[in-house]
Design a protein around this motif. Structure first.
Motif, PDB file in Angstrom:
ATOM      1  N   TYR A 196       0.713  -1.005   0.447  1.00  0.00           N
ATOM      2  CA  TYR A 196       0.178  -0.154  -0.103  1.00  0.00           C
ATOM      3  C   TYR A 196       1.111   1.587   0.091  1.00  0.00           C
ATOM      4  O   TYR A 196       2.027   1.495   0.912  1.00  0.00           O
ATOM      5  CB  TYR A 196      -1.301   0.035   1.500  1.00  0.00           C
ATOM      6  N   ARG A 197       0.509   2.001  -0.775  1.00  0.00           N
ATOM      7  CA  ARG A 197       0.920   3.351  -0.697  1.00  0.00           C
ATOM      8  C   ARG A 197       0.323   4.211   0.414  1.00  0.00           C
ATOM      9  O   ARG A 197      -0.970   4.836  -0.790  1.00  0.00           O
ATOM     10  CB  ARG A 197       1.226   4.757  -1.974  1.00  0.00           C
ATOM     11  N   ASP A 198       0.301   5.121   1.205  1.00  0.00           N
ATOM     12  CA  ASP A 198      -1.082   5.694   1.871  1.00  0.00           C
ATOM     13  C   ASP A 198      -2.388   4.705   1.883  1.00  0.00           C
ATOM     14  O   ASP A 198      -1.371   3.607   3.039  1.00  0.00           O
ATOM     15  CB  ASP A 198      -1.098   6.709   1.000  1.00  0.00           C
ATOM     16  N   SER A 199      -2.996   4.379   1.799  1.00  0.00           N
ATOM     17  CA  SER A 199      -4.065   4.158   1.611  1.00  0.00           C
ATOM     18  C   SER A 199      -4.964   3.441   0.425  1.00  0.00           C
ATOM     19  O   SER A 199      -6.083   2.296   0.409  1.00  0.00           O
ATOM     20  CB  SER A 199      -5.593   4.741   2.198  1.00  0.00           C
ATOM     21  N   SER A 200      -4.155   3.647  -0.780  1.00  0.00           N
ATOM     22  CA  SER A 200      -4.042   2.385  -1.801  1.00  0.00           C
ATOM     23  C   SER A 200      -3.253   1.283  -2.758  1.00  0.00           C
ATOM     24  O   SER A 200      -2.304   1.779  -1.941  1.00  0.00           O
ATOM     25  CB  SER A 200      -3.814   3.646  -3.145  1.00  0.00           C
ATOM     26  N   PRO A 201      -3.848   0.517  -2.782  1.00  0.00           N
ATOM     27  CA  PRO A 201      -2.768  -0.635  -2.577  1.00  0.00           C
ATOM     28  C   PRO A 201      -2.251  -0.313  -4.185  1.00  0.00           C
ATOM     29  O   PRO A 201      -2.547  -0.005  -4.754  1.00  0.00           O
ATOM     30  CB  PRO A 201      -4.270  -2.065  -3.142  1.00  0.00           C
TER      31      PRO A 201
ATOM     32  N   VAL B  19       3.609   1.070   8.896  1.00  0.00           N
ATOM     33  CA  VAL B  19       4.257   2.308   7.945  1.00  0.00           C
ATOM     34  C   VAL B  19       5.766   3.076   7.817  1.00  0.00           C
ATOM     35  O   VAL B  19       6.011   2.899   9.109  1.00  0.00           O
ATOM     36  CB  VAL B  19       3.496   3.399   7.752  1.00  0.00           C
TER      37      VAL B  19
ATOM     38  N   LYS C   9      -2.492  -5.760   8.866  1.00  0.00           N
ATOM     39  CA  LYS C   9      -1.292  -4.837   8.251  1.00  0.00           C
ATOM     40  C   LYS C   9      -0.527  -3.932   9.461  1.00  0.00           C
ATOM     41  O   LYS C   9       0.246  -4.238  10.787  1.00  0.00           O
ATOM     42  CB  LYS C   9      -2.004  -3.089   8.652  1.00  0.00           C
TER      43      LYS C   9
ATOM     44  N   SER D  81       3.223   0.786   3.184  1.00  0.00           N
ATOM     45  CA  SER D  81       2.642  -0.306   4.647  1.00  0.00           C
ATOM     46  C   SER D  81       2.432  -1.580   3.321  1.00  0.00           C
ATOM     47  O   SER D  81       2.385  -1.404   2.119  1.00  0.00           O
ATOM     48  CB  SER D  81       2.052  -0.245   4.813  1.00  0.00           C
TER      49      SER D  81
ATOM     50  N   GLU E 145       0.262  -5.921   3.776  1.00  0.00           N
ATOM     51  CA  GLU E 145      -0.935  -6.251   4.084  1.00  0.00           C
ATOM     52  C   GLU E 145      -0.738  -7.874   4.009  1.00  0.00           C
ATOM     53  O   GLU E 145      -0.415  -7.762   3.151  1.00  0.00           O
ATOM     54  CB  GLU E 145      -1.811  -5.687   4.162  1.00  0.00           C
TER      55      GLU E 145
END
Length: 628
Positions: free
Chosen positions: A183-188, A248, A245, A230, A232
């Motif tokens: 993930y970059r920030d909250s985007s996969p 970060v 998760k 991050s 997951e």
């Protein structure tokens, strides 16, 4: 494999029953799969229904060996016996029991192991009633340990043409194999050619657990300097799929400088001469490039600076101008410049006209000016003896008097920059004849007491006056009747003090003289005659005598009243109709005393003490009368 007794007979009977009762059948019911955590207990049910009544039922459990099609029996049971086969992985860990009120059995496996994940077969034979077989897949789960993510410590340049390794993520000891998503920030992040690569390594440990390692390769951009990455981990459990998760991480992104900002760090606000100025330079590149400072009009001359800071000490107005900060990017070899305008404000010393001092004659007028050259708007205030006497750069002095004389100070300030201020002064001298501070005076003193009285005289003038005294009177002799005590000169006046002995009427003249004129002030001392008496009177003593006289009068009246009362009781004193008797002298006068007694049927009181003329006397009159 161990077989029970009479097994051949049972097999024969089974073959015969299949041949003779081909139309008989068994309905088998088994779950497709049973899911359980590692180390827990697994229950695998096997239900069956015969189409005809079965006289005898034989049940056997088999497992398929991993990686092959062969099967291994682990249990045998019929109406007479129940046997767990020896020498298998399940020996000592399984039991078979009935399923309550339903036809069927339940296979229970204790302490489930990873190797227990395989197909279990339940085989039912009802002889002539028919036979059947079913299977269930046992699935074993064990969640992974907490994922471990590690970022690249070195900086990653945006100028790299291929994706760069930025982080790795590991999930250890899981069964079955887990999956890792980035993930970059909250985007996969999904693999994209030339932008994102994900390299995954799966390891099967000797214990049977899986360890998955994933590496993220990413082509960074300037916008990624604040991004958070991050991983997951998703893994299977009996209830479905769970995710966990990691923490970060932030990566260090290197990018060239495109903008430079130059600003004044201190002092805050406007800058004046004598200040220490600190200029700071900052670019948007990372890492920050080396900076050089220079003045716009002297671009070839580098100013001495420390990293990103330029310090200018004790600045003067000549330091005003445009300052530049330049950087050279080592990746692109491009030069970027930032600049700012620095203005040094100033305030020159005040110039006062007239300069130093000016002499005025009494009655003349003067206009004084005070000016100071400044880069900002100024305000001017005039003071005399610390008291404000004017505002503005011009001061008007009209109809000069001696009070006009003195030092005038002009203070020039800059309201927008309190640190800038200057001042100047002019000394005004007023020239003229002497002028007395006070008018003529009259003094009254007791004659013949021989007391001394001090007389003072102050005269204002420029040039300073000299003071002389003239004392006239019938008994005046200098040295015996008057003497000069003090003469003192100040900047604008002369003060003289004499002492005069008062024995008669005296007139004293104070004469102030300078080159321009003379002024005289007179003192009239009038001697007051004193009133003499044969005996000196003391107010305290007179008050005491009056009190004694009053007390004596009261005692006499009390005694006289008692005697009259006694004589009246004895009948010695007859009373008339009026009940009153007067005792008088033949020749009364104002100083005689009359005693009057009054009687009453109920009470008898003492009379009043009156004079013959009927007037009431005060305590002092009574004192004088009694003394006679």
């Amino acid at each position: 494999m161990a077989f029970p007794k009479n097994s051949f007979i049972l097999v024969f009977l089974l073959v015969c029953s299949l041949r003779w009762n081909a139309w008989a059948k068994v309905d088998m019911t088994m779950e497709e799969s049973v899911e359980v955590y590692l180390g827990d207990i697994a229950d695998i049910p096997c239900q069956y229904v015969f189409s005809e009544q079965a006289r005898a039922v034989m049940i056997q459990w088999f497992v398929r060996n991993p990686g092959s099609s062969s099967r291994e029996r682990i249990y045998y049971g019929d109406n007479t016996q129940q046997i767990v086969d020896d020498g298998t992985e399940f020996t000592g860990r399984i039991t078979v029991s009935d399923i309550g009120d339903q036809e069927g059995v339940l296979l229970t496996i204790q302490d489930v192991q990873l190797t227990d994940e395989r197909e279990f077969f339940c085989q039912v034979n009802g002889m002539a009633a028919g036979n059947g077989e079913g299977k269930t897949h046992l699935r074993v789960f064990d969640p992974p340990e907490a994922s471990v993510i590690e970022g690249v410590h070195a900086g990653i340049s945006v100028t790299n043409e291929l994706p760069s390794r930025i982080a790795s993520c590991e999930a250890r000891n899981s069964f079955p194999k887990p999956n890792i998503t980035w993930y970059r920030d909250s985007s996969p992040l999904t693999p994209t050619h030339g932008q994102i690569n994900v390299v995954t390594l799966v390891t099967r440990e000797s214990s049977g657990f899986y360890t998955v390692q994933s590496e993220l390769q990413y082509k960074v951009a300037k916008e990624d300097k604040d991004a958070l990455f991050s991983c997951e981990v998703s893994y299977y459990v009996p209830e479905g799929v769970r995710t966990a998760k990691s923490k970060v991480i932030n990566i260090t992104v290197h990018f060239p400088t495109t903008i430079i900002e130059l600003w004044k760090e201190s002092p805050q606000g406007l800058v004046k001469e004598g200040d220490t100025v600190e200029l700071r330079c900052q670019g948007d590149g990372n890492p920050p490039p080396p900076f050089t400072f220079n003045r716009e009009q002297e671009q070839e001359t580098a100013l001495e600076a420390s990293d990103d800071t330029l310090v200018l000490r004790d600045v003067i107005r000549g330091d005003s101008g445009v300052y530049q900060c330049r950087s050279l990017d080592l990746d692109t070899y491009e030069q970027v410049t930032g600049d700012m305008q620095l203005t040094i404000h100033y305030l020159d010393p005040a110039v006062v006209v007239p300069k130093d001092s000016e002499i005025l004659l009494k009655g003349e007028s003067l206009t004084a000016t005070c000016n100071a050259l400044s880069s900002l708007e100024t305000a001017t205030v005039w003071f005399k003896n610390r008291q404000q006497v004017g505002k503005g750069h011009m001061l008007f002095l009209q109809d000069a008097t001696y009070d006009t004389a003195g030092e005038y100070v002009c203070e020039v300030t800059v309201s927008s920059l309190p640190g800038l201020h200057t001042s100047g002064s002019v000394h005004i001298i007023v020239q003229g004849a002497p002028q007395m501070k006070d008018a003529d005076r009259e003094v009254e003193m007791d004659e013949g007491t021989g007391k001394w009285v001090n007389l003072s005289c102050e005269a204002h003038a420029h040039p300073l006056p000299t003071i002389s005294w003239t004392v006239t009177g019938s008994q005046v002799k200098q040295g015996l009747s008057w003497r000069e005590v003090l003469t003192r000169a100040t900047e604008h006046s002369t003060i003289s003090l004499v002492s005069v002995k008062v024995t008669s009427d005296i007139t004293a003249f104070c004469n102030a003289t300078n080159d321009i004129g003379t002024e005289t002030k007179s003192f009239s001392i009038r001697a007051i005659p004193m009133v003499t008496s044969t005996a000196p009177y003391s107010p305290a003593e007179g008050n005491g005598v009056i009190i004694v006289v009053i007390i004596l009068c009261i005692l006499l009246l009390a005694i006289l009243g008692s005697v009259l009362y006694f004589l009246h009781k004895k009948g010695k004193i007859p009373c008339g109709r009026s009940g009153k008797q007067e005792i008088t002298k033949e020749n009364p006068n104002k100083d005689d005393i009359v005693v009057e007694m009054k009687t009453n049927t109920k009470t008898e009181d003492a009379g009043l003490l009156k004079g013959v003329n009927g007037d009431k006397n005060g305590p002092s009159d009574q004192y004088m009368d009694l003394r006679k």
